[in-house]
Motif scaffolding. Structure first.
Motif, PDB file in Angstrom:
ATOM      1  N   PRO A  48       2.645 -13.269 -58.729  1.00  0.00           N
ATOM      2  CA  PRO A  48       1.418 -13.394 -59.523  1.00  0.00           C
ATOM      3  C   PRO A  48       1.248 -14.772 -60.163  1.00  0.00           C
ATOM      4  O   PRO A  48       0.159 -15.359 -60.118  1.00  0.00           O
ATOM      5  CB  PRO A  48       1.575 -12.312 -60.598  1.00  0.00           C
ATOM      6  CG  PRO A  48       2.478 -11.303 -59.984  1.00  0.00           C
ATOM      7  CD  PRO A  48       3.448 -12.100 -59.159  1.00  0.00           C
ATOM      8  N   ALA A  49       2.314 -15.299 -60.763  1.00  0.00           N
ATOM      9  CA  ALA A  49       2.209 -16.603 -61.424  1.00  0.00           C
ATOM     10  C   ALA A  49       2.005 -17.725 -60.416  1.00  0.00           C
ATOM     11  O   ALA A  49       1.279 -18.687 -60.685  1.00  0.00           O
ATOM     12  CB  ALA A  49       3.465 -16.861 -62.261  1.00  0.00           C
ATOM     13  N   THR A  50       2.629 -17.610 -59.247  1.00  0.00           N
ATOM     14  CA  THR A  50       2.453 -18.633 -58.213  1.00  0.00           C
ATOM     15  C   THR A  50       1.010 -18.669 -57.728  1.00  0.00           C
ATOM     16  O   THR A  50       0.417 -19.746 -57.584  1.00  0.00           O
ATOM     17  CB  THR A  50       3.394 -18.377 -57.030  1.00  0.00           C
ATOM     18  OG1 THR A  50       4.749 -18.342 -57.488  1.00  0.00           O
ATOM     19  CG2 THR A  50       3.260 -19.473 -55.980  1.00  0.00           C
ATOM     20  N   TYR A  75       5.802 -11.289 -48.243  1.00  0.00           N
ATOM     21  CA  TYR A  75       5.128 -10.699 -49.403  1.00  0.00           C
ATOM     22  C   TYR A  75       6.065 -10.501 -50.595  1.00  0.00           C
ATOM     23  O   TYR A  75       5.636 -10.018 -51.636  1.00  0.00           O
ATOM     24  CB  TYR A  75       4.497  -9.364 -49.010  1.00  0.00           C
ATOM     25  CG  TYR A  75       3.521  -9.465 -47.864  1.00  0.00           C
ATOM     26  CD1 TYR A  75       3.636  -8.645 -46.745  1.00  0.00           C
ATOM     27  CD2 TYR A  75       2.482 -10.398 -47.900  1.00  0.00           C
ATOM     28  CE1 TYR A  75       2.743  -8.733 -45.684  1.00  0.00           C
ATOM     29  CE2 TYR A  75       1.595 -10.501 -46.851  1.00  0.00           C
ATOM     30  CZ  TYR A  75       1.727  -9.668 -45.741  1.00  0.00           C
ATOM     31  OH  TYR A  75       0.836  -9.782 -44.699  1.00  0.00           O
ATOM     32  N   PHE A  76       7.318 -10.862 -50.441  1.00  0.00           N
ATOM     33  CA  PHE A  76       8.281 -10.897 -51.542  1.00  0.00           C
ATOM     34  C   PHE A  76       8.309  -9.586 -52.341  1.00  0.00           C
ATOM     35  O   PHE A  76       8.093  -9.565 -53.550  1.00  0.00           O
ATOM     36  CB  PHE A  76       7.998 -12.102 -52.442  1.00  0.00           C
ATOM     37  CG  PHE A  76       8.185 -13.415 -51.732  1.00  0.00           C
ATOM     38  CD1 PHE A  76       9.406 -14.067 -51.756  1.00  0.00           C
ATOM     39  CD2 PHE A  76       7.150 -13.965 -50.981  1.00  0.00           C
ATOM     40  CE1 PHE A  76       9.586 -15.253 -51.066  1.00  0.00           C
ATOM     41  CE2 PHE A  76       7.323 -15.158 -50.284  1.00  0.00           C
ATOM     42  CZ  PHE A  76       8.552 -15.804 -50.333  1.00  0.00           C
ATOM     43  N   ILE A 108      -0.574  -7.119 -52.940  1.00  0.00           N
ATOM     44  CA  ILE A 108      -0.890  -8.494 -52.553  1.00  0.00           C
ATOM     45  C   ILE A 108      -2.400  -8.706 -52.539  1.00  0.00           C
ATOM     46  O   ILE A 108      -2.910  -9.706 -53.064  1.00  0.00           O
ATOM     47  CB  ILE A 108      -0.291  -8.824 -51.171  1.00  0.00           C
ATOM     48  CG1 ILE A 108       1.240  -8.911 -51.253  1.00  0.00           C
ATOM     49  CG2 ILE A 108      -0.867 -10.133 -50.624  1.00  0.00           C
ATOM     50  CD1 ILE A 108       1.764 -10.061 -52.090  1.00  0.00           C
ATOM     51  N   ARG A 109      -3.115  -7.783 -51.952  1.00  0.00           N
ATOM     52  CA  ARG A 109      -4.577  -7.921 -51.880  1.00  0.00           C
ATOM     53  C   ARG A 109      -5.190  -7.978 -53.281  1.00  0.00           C
ATOM     54  O   ARG A 109      -6.078  -8.793 -53.539  1.00  0.00           O
ATOM     55  CB  ARG A 109      -5.168  -6.755 -51.088  1.00  0.00           C
ATOM     56  CG  ARG A 109      -6.676  -6.873 -50.906  1.00  0.00           C
ATOM     57  CD  ARG A 109      -7.190  -5.907 -49.870  1.00  0.00           C
ATOM     58  NE  ARG A 109      -8.559  -6.216 -49.485  1.00  0.00           N
ATOM     59  CZ  ARG A 109      -9.099  -5.878 -48.334  1.00  0.00           C
ATOM     60  NH1 ARG A 109      -8.391  -5.225 -47.423  1.00  0.00           N
ATOM     61  NH2 ARG A 109     -10.353  -6.190 -48.054  1.00  0.00           N
ATOM     62  N   LYS A 110      -4.711  -7.125 -54.159  1.00  0.00           N
ATOM     63  CA  LYS A 110      -5.227  -7.099 -55.526  1.00  0.00           C
ATOM     64  C   LYS A 110      -4.959  -8.421 -56.238  1.00  0.00           C
ATOM     65  O   LYS A 110      -5.831  -8.944 -56.949  1.00  0.00           O
ATOM     66  CB  LYS A 110      -4.600  -5.940 -56.299  1.00  0.00           C
ATOM     67  CG  LYS A 110      -5.155  -5.762 -57.705  1.00  0.00           C
ATOM     68  CD  LYS A 110      -4.550  -4.544 -58.389  1.00  0.00           C
ATOM     69  CE  LYS A 110      -5.118  -4.364 -59.796  1.00  0.00           C
ATOM     70  NZ  LYS A 110      -4.532  -3.176 -60.480  1.00  0.00           N
TER      71      LYS A 110
END
Length: 293
Positions: free
Chosen positions: A64-66, A83-84, A91-93
């Motif tokens: 999220p921060a990246t 996708y870590f 991921i899409r959200k």
């Protein structure tokens, strides 16, 4: 003792990555506070993309921060390389929450072969990708015969057809080894000629094409419309990676032939960089200018 050493080493690496993330992330997020006349996001209406492999260490700490950092710089499109531990739905959200899209993802060859193309398709559709890209062949996967690439081409025709039926496009990303003659043929040309044009696009990594002493313009002319994706990556005088616009590659004539190439998405990438924020900023700035022409 070895196990203890590995665990300690892993902790040290993780700590280093977190410290680097905090430093780079804080600097990047400060971009959000800049006046609109200065903020990178306000400089260009071009949809510049980023291959997230460039920030793989940071992605491993916080996706999220990246993504927030990438958005703050001004990027609108993303190409994923893993996708870590996040689900496709998550991921899409995250991507949409930052006002970006993810038209492409790198999917290892083993995933196609072991999980099956249908699993690849289902995941891609859930995230919202349009392209699924075979990114790399290991030395073992390459073998030493051109028949390896002929067999791969057969597989790509099948996978590409399955993708096409679901509204996706299969693609192939090059390095330099595809331009080394094998049994008198160039593996890259085998893939271009043996896979139907409507079943597989090519993601041209401009750095590796130039590194292999090939001419991107010649390929655009010979295979017009095939190069839907690009990796925009520069090279220094020693032949190593450089931030876009600071190296030796003359991108202007390449971008001038965008229509002939058929390019739809251009992703900034740098495999190794000591200053991730500068790489992001310079890549965005230079690529935006090149697209504007």
């Amino acid at each position: 003792m070895t196990g203890s050493f590995n665990k300690t080493s892993a902790k040290a690496t993780a700590g280093c990555n977190r410290r680097q993330f905090i430093k780079v992330g804080a600097a990047g997020l400060s971009l959000l506070a800049l006046p609109s006349s200065i903020a990178f996001a306000a400089q260009s209406s071009a949809k510049v993309g980023l291959q997230l492999y460039t920030l793989r260490d940071m992605m491993g700490v916080s996706v999220p921060a990246t993504l927030k950092l990438v958005s703050a710089v001004g990027y609108k499109e993303l190409e994923f390389a893993g996708y870590f531990n996040h689900s496709p739905k998550e991921i899409r959200k995250l991507v949409e929450g930052e006002g970006m899209s993810a038209p492409s993802a790198h999917i290892p060859l083993d995933t196609f072969r072991q999980d099956g193309v249908n699993k690849v398709i289902d995941t891609a559709l859930e995230v919202g990708h349009k392209y699924v890209v075979i990114p790399y062949l290991t030395e073992e996967q390459r073998g030493n015969s051109i028949d390896v690439y002929k067999k791969l081409a057969q597989d790509c025709n099948k996978w590409g057809e399955a993708c096409k039926k679901q509204g996706l496009t299969l693609a192939y990303h090059n390095h330099d080894f595809e331009f080394k003659k094998t049994d008198g043929q160039l593996p890259y040309d085998v893939l271009l000629n043996d896979v139907q044009a409507d079943l597989m696009a090519m993601e041209m990594d401009i750095f590796w094409v130039v590194k292999a002493k090939q001419d991107p313009l010649a390929y655009f002319k010979q295979y017009p419309g095939r190069f839907k994706l690009w990796h925009v990556k520069d090279m220094d005088k020693a032949g190593n990676f450089a931030d876009v616009g600071t190296g030796t590659i003359d991108f202007a004539p390449i971008f001038a032939q965008s229509k002939q190439a058929g390019v739809e998405h251009r992703f900034v990438e740098r495999d190794v960089t000591n200053d991730k924020l500068e790489t992001l900023k310079q890549g965005y700035k230079a690529t935006s200018a090149l697209i504007a022409g």
